[in-house]
Design a protein around this motif. Structure first.
Motif, PDB file in Angstrom:
ATOM      1  N   PRO A 181      21.284  26.870 -56.555  1.00 25.37           N
ATOM      2  CA  PRO A 181      21.747  27.619 -57.740  1.00 25.37           C
ATOM      3  C   PRO A 181      23.093  28.296 -57.485  1.00 25.37           C
ATOM      4  O   PRO A 181      23.181  29.499 -57.271  1.00 25.37           O
ATOM      5  N   TRP A 182      24.138  27.509 -57.524  1.00 22.58           N
ATOM      6  CA  TRP A 182      25.475  28.021 -57.217  1.00 22.58           C
ATOM      7  C   TRP A 182      25.933  29.030 -58.273  1.00 22.58           C
ATOM      8  O   TRP A 182      25.613  28.906 -59.450  1.00 22.58           O
ATOM      9  N   SER A 183      26.722  30.013 -57.829  1.00 23.76           N
ATOM     10  CA  SER A 183      27.296  30.987 -58.767  1.00 23.76           C
ATOM     11  C   SER A 183      28.671  31.426 -58.276  1.00 23.76           C
ATOM     12  O   SER A 183      28.994  31.289 -57.090  1.00 23.76           O
ATOM     13  N   ARG A 184      29.474  31.963 -59.208  1.00 29.81           N
ATOM     14  CA  ARG A 184      30.789  32.523 -58.874  1.00 29.81           C
ATOM     15  C   ARG A 184      30.806  33.978 -59.327  1.00 29.81           C
ATOM     16  O   ARG A 184      31.154  34.269 -60.480  1.00 29.81           O
ATOM     17  N   PRO A 185      30.433  34.883 -58.450  1.00 23.06           N
ATOM     18  CA  PRO A 185      30.355  36.292 -58.854  1.00 23.06           C
ATOM     19  C   PRO A 185      31.731  36.911 -59.069  1.00 23.06           C
ATOM     20  O   PRO A 185      32.742  36.415 -58.568  1.00 23.06           O
ATOM     21  N   THR A 186      31.746  37.983 -59.819  1.00 19.09           N
ATOM     22  CA  THR A 186      32.956  38.778 -59.994  1.00 19.09           C
ATOM     23  C   THR A 186      32.992  39.841 -58.905  1.00 19.09           C
ATOM     24  O   THR A 186      32.033  40.586 -58.715  1.00 19.09           O
ATOM     25  N   THR A 228      26.226  42.250 -54.515  1.00 19.08           N
ATOM     26  CA  THR A 228      25.031  42.099 -53.689  1.00 19.08           C
ATOM     27  C   THR A 228      24.302  40.839 -54.146  1.00 19.08           C
ATOM     28  O   THR A 228      23.639  40.836 -55.188  1.00 19.08           O
ATOM     29  N   PRO A 229      24.429  39.742 -53.401  1.00 20.64           N
ATOM     30  CA  PRO A 229      23.824  38.485 -53.849  1.00 20.64           C
ATOM     31  C   PRO A 229      22.302  38.506 -53.760  1.00 20.64           C
ATOM     32  O   PRO A 229      21.721  39.168 -52.905  1.00 20.64           O
ATOM     33  N   HIS A 230      21.678  37.777 -54.661  1.00 20.79           N
ATOM     34  CA  HIS A 230      20.223  37.598 -54.610  1.00 20.79           C
ATOM     35  C   HIS A 230      19.884  36.770 -53.374  1.00 20.79           C
ATOM     36  O   HIS A 230      20.547  35.765 -53.089  1.00 20.79           O
ATOM     37  N   ALA A 231      18.858  37.169 -52.632  1.00 18.60           N
ATOM     38  CA  ALA A 231      18.452  36.445 -51.430  1.00 18.60           C
ATOM     39  C   ALA A 231      17.332  35.463 -51.776  1.00 18.60           C
ATOM     40  O   ALA A 231      16.204  35.873 -52.066  1.00 18.60           O
ATOM     41  N   TYR A 232      17.651  34.175 -51.750  1.00 18.12           N
ATOM     42  CA  TYR A 232      16.630  33.151 -51.927  1.00 18.12           C
ATOM     43  C   TYR A 232      15.881  32.946 -50.614  1.00 18.12           C
ATOM     44  O   TYR A 232      16.385  33.262 -49.533  1.00 18.12           O
TER      45      TYR A 232
END
Length: 249
Positions: A68-73, A104-108
């Motif tokens: 689930p790739w993302s590009r955070p701000t 703070t990224p979600h930890a999978y």
């Protein structure tokens, strides 16, 4: 795209298993690597061809499609900027959360993506005594995606963290340079333009990270050095990078 790549794209298992494909021995493969002493307790270890190409492409396809790739701000020097690459974070249960630039990224969980556990197992076998419990994945979708100069010197990694980096897909240049406060006195005495013309500058290093490669940073590399994957003018395809780390409990 070569013939091998086309075949693998068409037939890759959605969850590639390493039970058969890891017939290669990581402990033998790692012997092809070379260690680079950066001085003062900093070291880089590089294996240009660590994983077999066919297995690496199968993992590339799986990660590209299923993570689930993302590009955070991010907040950088008071400005809000979109991160110039896709990312995802994996961590063992119970570890402290990580945070960078206001994000703070979600930890999978490792169990969410079983092939990652196979890759981790191979890295552990290749690096006896190493222990990794978390993983930052980055996807560079072309030549304009990059990571700027930085070091992974957060307290939660400890004073001398070991970070193992695996690359799948397009090869990219990985740069290292000494932090300004750690520059050698010989380099400080010379103009920068003159230093760059030298065949070898002890305060700068470059590694081409190929498909299936392994690069390990050890010792005081995070304290004394910065690293980056820069933009390039030449069009490039996707590169997926896995950086295995150990977060202290």
């Amino acid at each position: 795209m070569n013939i091998l790549r086309q075949k693998l794209t068409a037939s890759a298992d959605p969850e590639p298993s390493t039970s058969n494909s890891l017939e290669f021995d990581p402990r033998e493969s790692v012997r092809k690597g070379k260690s680079f002493d950066l001085g003062h307790g900093s070291e880089v270890f590089h294996v240009p061809r660590f994983f077999p190409a066919d297995q690496s492409w199968a993992w590339f396809d799986y990660l590209n499609k299923h993570v689930p790739w993302s590009r955070p701000t991010l907040r950088i020097f008071g400005r809000r900027l979109v991160q110039p690459r896709d990312s995802c974070y994996i961590a063992a249960e119970g570890l402290p959360a990580i945070s960078y630039n206001g994000h703070t990224p979600h930890a999978y969980s490792w169990d969410d993506f079983p092939p990652l556990k196979d890759i981790l197992d191979a890295v552990h076998k290749a690096l006896p005594g190493s222990r990794f419990n978390s993983l930052v994945l980055n996807r560079y979708d072309g030549n304009n995606d990059y990571v700027s100069w930085h070091s992974d010197d957060e307290v939660l990694y400890g004073p001398t963290p070991e970070i193992a980096s695996v690359t799948f897909g397009c090869e990219r240049e990985f740069l290292l340079k000494k932090k300004p406060s750690k520059m050698s006195s010989a380099s400080d005495a010379e103009p920068k333009s003159k230093r760059l013309r030298k065949s070898h500058d002890p305060d700068q290093h470059s590694f081409m990270l190929k498909h299936g490669s392994l690069l390990v940073m050890r010792g005081y590399t995070q304290q004394d050095w910065l690293h980056s994957v820069p933009k390039r003018a030449k069009p490039m395809s996707i590169r997926i990078n896995l950086t295995f780390r150990c977060v202290l409990p």
